[in-house]
Design an enzyme around this catalytic site. Structure first.
Site, PDB file in Angstrom:
ATOM      1  N   GLY A   9      42.660  31.652  38.760  1.00 21.48           N
ATOM      2  CA  GLY A   9      43.308  32.093  40.001  1.00 21.48           C
ATOM      3  C   GLY A   9      43.162  31.039  41.090  1.00 21.48           C
ATOM      4  CG  LEU A  11      37.830  31.386  45.513  1.00 26.04           C
ATOM      5  CD1 LEU A  11      37.783  30.260  46.554  1.00 26.04           C
ATOM      6  CD2 LEU A  11      37.228  32.657  46.108  1.00 26.04           C
ATOM      7  CB  ILE A  34      35.087  40.958  35.008  1.00 25.89           C
ATOM      8  CG1 ILE A  34      36.204  41.565  35.880  1.00 25.89           C
ATOM      9  CG2 ILE A  34      35.036  39.444  35.147  1.00 25.89           C
ATOM     10  CD1 ILE A  34      35.887  41.544  37.366  1.00 25.89           C
ATOM     11  CE1 TYR A 122      42.944  42.783  47.293  1.00 28.32           C
ATOM     12  CE2 TYR A 122      43.311  42.593  49.653  1.00 28.32           C
ATOM     13  CZ  TYR A 122      42.819  42.078  48.472  1.00 28.32           C
ATOM     14  OH  TYR A 122      42.186  40.853  48.474  1.00 28.32           O
ATOM     15  CD1 TRP A 147      44.596  36.853  56.445  1.00 28.88           C
ATOM     16  CD2 TRP A 147      45.818  35.581  57.815  1.00 28.88           C
ATOM     17  NE1 TRP A 147      45.111  37.668  57.419  1.00 28.88           N
ATOM     18  CE2 TRP A 147      45.867  36.909  58.283  1.00 28.88           C
ATOM     19  CE3 TRP A 147      46.508  34.601  58.533  1.00 28.88           C
ATOM     20  CZ2 TRP A 147      46.587  37.283  59.422  1.00 28.88           C
ATOM     21  CZ3 TRP A 147      47.210  34.974  59.666  1.00 28.88           C
ATOM     22  CH2 TRP A 147      47.246  36.296  60.100  1.00 28.88           C
TER      23      TRP A 147
HETATM   24  N1  LIG Z   1      44.175  35.087  48.360  1.00 29.54           N
HETATM   25  C1  LIG Z   1      43.836  35.601  49.526  1.00 29.54           C
HETATM   26  O1  LIG Z   1      44.546  35.452  50.535  1.00 29.54           O
HETATM   27  C2  LIG Z   1      42.557  36.391  49.667  1.00 29.54           C
HETATM   28  C3  LIG Z   1      42.207  36.894  50.921  1.00 29.54           C
HETATM   29  C4  LIG Z   1      41.024  37.615  51.069  1.00 29.54           C
HETATM   30  C5  LIG Z   1      40.210  37.824  49.969  1.00 29.54           C
HETATM   31  N2  LIG Z   1      40.569  37.350  48.756  1.00 29.54           N
HETATM   32  C6  LIG Z   1      39.691  37.630  47.625  1.00 29.54           C
HETATM   33  O2  LIG Z   1      39.304  36.406  47.021  1.00 29.54           O
HETATM   34  C7  LIG Z   1      39.111  36.598  45.618  1.00 29.54           C
HETATM   35  C8  LIG Z   1      39.897  35.548  44.852  1.00 29.54           C
HETATM   36  O3  LIG Z   1      41.274  35.765  45.112  1.00 29.54           O
HETATM   37  P1  LIG Z   1      42.403  34.777  44.595  1.00 29.54           P
HETATM   38  O4  LIG Z   1      43.314  34.575  45.733  1.00 29.54           O
HETATM   39  O5  LIG Z   1      41.821  33.605  43.896  1.00 29.54           O
HETATM   40  O6  LIG Z   1      43.141  35.742  43.537  1.00 29.54           O
HETATM   41  P2  LIG Z   1      44.118  35.316  42.356  1.00 29.54           P
HETATM   42  O7  LIG Z   1      44.742  33.998  42.627  1.00 29.54           O
HETATM   43  O8  LIG Z   1      45.010  36.493  42.114  1.00 29.54           O
HETATM   44  O9  LIG Z   1      43.151  35.135  41.112  1.00 29.54           O
HETATM   45  C9  LIG Z   1      42.508  36.203  40.499  1.00 29.54           C
HETATM   46  C10 LIG Z   1      42.316  35.853  39.045  1.00 29.54           C
HETATM   47  O10 LIG Z   1      41.610  36.910  38.408  1.00 29.54           O
HETATM   48  C11 LIG Z   1      42.218  37.136  37.141  1.00 29.54           C
HETATM   49  N3  LIG Z   1      41.910  38.483  36.683  1.00 29.54           N
HETATM   50  C12 LIG Z   1      42.567  39.644  36.940  1.00 29.54           C
HETATM   51  N4  LIG Z   1      41.979  40.664  36.294  1.00 29.54           N
HETATM   52  C13 LIG Z   1      40.923  40.135  35.614  1.00 29.54           C
HETATM   53  C14 LIG Z   1      39.941  40.679  34.763  1.00 29.54           C
HETATM   54  N5  LIG Z   1      39.930  41.977  34.473  1.00 29.54           N
HETATM   55  N6  LIG Z   1      39.004  39.855  34.223  1.00 29.54           N
HETATM   56  C15 LIG Z   1      39.011  38.542  34.519  1.00 29.54           C
HETATM   57  N7  LIG Z   1      39.929  37.960  35.306  1.00 29.54           N
HETATM   58  C16 LIG Z   1      40.876  38.750  35.861  1.00 29.54           C
HETATM   59  C17 LIG Z   1      43.689  36.921  37.408  1.00 29.54           C
HETATM   60  O11 LIG Z   1      44.386  36.719  36.197  1.00 29.54           O
HETATM   61  P3  LIG Z   1      45.948  37.181  36.113  1.00 29.54           P
HETATM   62  O12 LIG Z   1      46.640  36.471  37.233  1.00 29.54           O
HETATM   63  O13 LIG Z   1      46.333  36.731  34.737  1.00 29.54           O
HETATM   64  O14 LIG Z   1      45.936  38.671  36.297  1.00 29.54           O
HETATM   65  C18 LIG Z   1      43.649  35.662  38.282  1.00 29.54           C
HETATM   66  O15 LIG Z   1      43.575  34.502  37.496  1.00 29.54           O
HETATM   67  C19 LIG Z   1      39.528  38.048  45.331  1.00 29.54           C
HETATM   68  O16 LIG Z   1      38.400  38.862  45.307  1.00 29.54           O
HETATM   69  C20 LIG Z   1      40.399  38.411  46.527  1.00 29.54           C
HETATM   70  O17 LIG Z   1      40.379  39.809  46.769  1.00 29.54           O
HETATM   71  C21 LIG Z   1      41.715  36.632  48.571  1.00 29.54           C
END
Ligand SMILES: NC(=O)c1ccc[n+]([C@@H]2O[C@H](COP(=O)([O-])OP(=O)(O)OC[C@H]3O[C@@H](n4cnc5c(N)ncnc54)[C@H](OP(=O)(O)O)[C@@H]3O)[C@@H](O)[C@H]2O)c1
Length: 285
Positions: A9, A11, A34, A122, A147
């Site tokens: 993903g 991050l 997970i 969410y 963000w």
């Molecule tokens: N992006 C933002 O703006 C933002 C803001 C605030 C907080 N956050 C938090 O930061 C963290 C990282 O976010 P991100 O933006 O990196 O999210 P992301 O780009 O959607 O990445 C999440 C990753 O987790 C994988 N995943 C989903 N279900 C899974 C499972 N059961 N087991 C293992 N992997 C799984 C997804 O795979 P698939 O894509 O194949 O499903 C994806 O590769 C999250 O906790 C998010 O809530 C993000």
């Protein structure tokens, strides 16, 4: 070893860039889901895990609003599995959460101890995930960020660039104000924090870049940063209806993490300039 879950993903990919390859395990969702304790035991068998960086999530707020049940496992059960595994194996868990746990009614930056009040599925699931990992015991840091933008994955900056390349004018919400965060900076800061985490710590921290803006401001700087001439027009939230309600104000106060880990945070606009360079560089490769 450092286990990065959700490593493919946005991050997760930043962490992979910021930690030497011989110190990390970076499984895809297919290699390590997970939500399955068995997969976790199997994947980590014979490996000494010191830290888990849980980047696995579903952050599609619109989809979750329609079917929250589908995301319970990855938002709550999976993080709990990781926390229990970390507790039982002497590892630290760093779990990421969101500014969307707040209701946005404040007009001063949110501190960690402020009451939560998520407006969306969410936000609710992320809040329950926070509670689940903190209840498990062991060494747990919940880092609420917001963000995120990055050269990797799907994010606001690349979406705005793409829209601006195709349109003379784009309309972006100006009445939602928050704290943007470059995921490259977030990864760097967390890596800097790791040696300082005391065993048995169970804390929530807020961590983003410095500075406050609306989505409109961030879009404006993004369009300028890519050298595009597209007009960016500010609109109200109600002019861009979405199923998941977002807080109007979700600025995070970072005083606690800066104090406890002596972090020097930079302004999001400087980070955005670096991110834009990184996006262009990544495309040239
Ligand atoms: N992006 C933002 O703006 C933002 C803001 C605030 C907080 N956050 C938090 O930061 C963290 C990282 O976010 P991100 O933006 O990196 O999210 P992301 O780009 O959607 O990445 C999440 C990753 O987790 C994988 N995943 C989903 N279900 C899974 C499972 N059961 N087991 C293992 N992997 C799984 C997804 O795979 P698939 O894509 O194949 O499903 C994806 O590769 C999250 O906790 C998010 O809530 C993000």
């Amino acid at each position: 070893m450092i286990l990065i879950t959700g490593a493919k993903g946005l991050l997760g990919q930043e962490f992979v860039q910021h930690i030497p390859a011989n110190q990390i395990l970076s499984p895809s969702k297919e290699e390590l889901d997970i939500t399955s304790r068995q997969e976790l035991q199997h994947y980590t068998k014979g490996k000494k895990i010191d830290v888990i960086l849980n980047c696995a999530a579903n952050r599609n707020a619109e989809q979750m609003e329609m079917d929250p049940g589908q995301s319970r496992a990855v938002s709550i059960d999976g993080p709990r599995n990781l926390a229990e595994f970390a507790r039982d194996n002497g590892a630290a868990l760093i779990h990421f959460s969101t500014d969307y746990v707040f209701d946005g009614k404040s007009n001063i930056p949110y501190k960690e101890q402020d009451p939560t009040g998520p407006l969306s599925a969410y936000g609710q699931l992320k809040r329950q995930g926070e509670e689940a990992v903190l209840e498990a015991g062991g060494t747990v840091l919940v880092i609420r960020t917001a963000w995120l933008f990055s050269a990797y994955g799907k994010d606001f900056v690349k979406t705005i660039r793409s829209l601006a390349q195709k349109n003379k004018e784009i309309r972006v919400i100006f009445d939602q104000v928050g704290s943007p965060c470059y995921a490259g900076d977030l990864a760097r800061w967390v890596v800097e924090m790791l040696p300082q985490i005391k065993s048995g710590t169970r804390e929530i921290y807020h961590l983003t870049n410095e500075g406050v803006c609306s989505w409109y401001d961030l879009a404006y700087l993004t369009v300028k940063g890519f050298g595009l001439a597209t007009q960016v027009v500010p609109i109200h939230t109600h002019e861009y209806p979405q199923k998941a309600i977002r807080p109007h104000y979700s600025v995070l106060d970072k005083s606690k993490i800066k104090r406890d880990f002596n972090l020097q945070l930079r302004h999001y606009s400087d980070a955005l300039t670096e991110c834009i360079k990184q996006i262009i560089l990544t495309e040239k490769k």
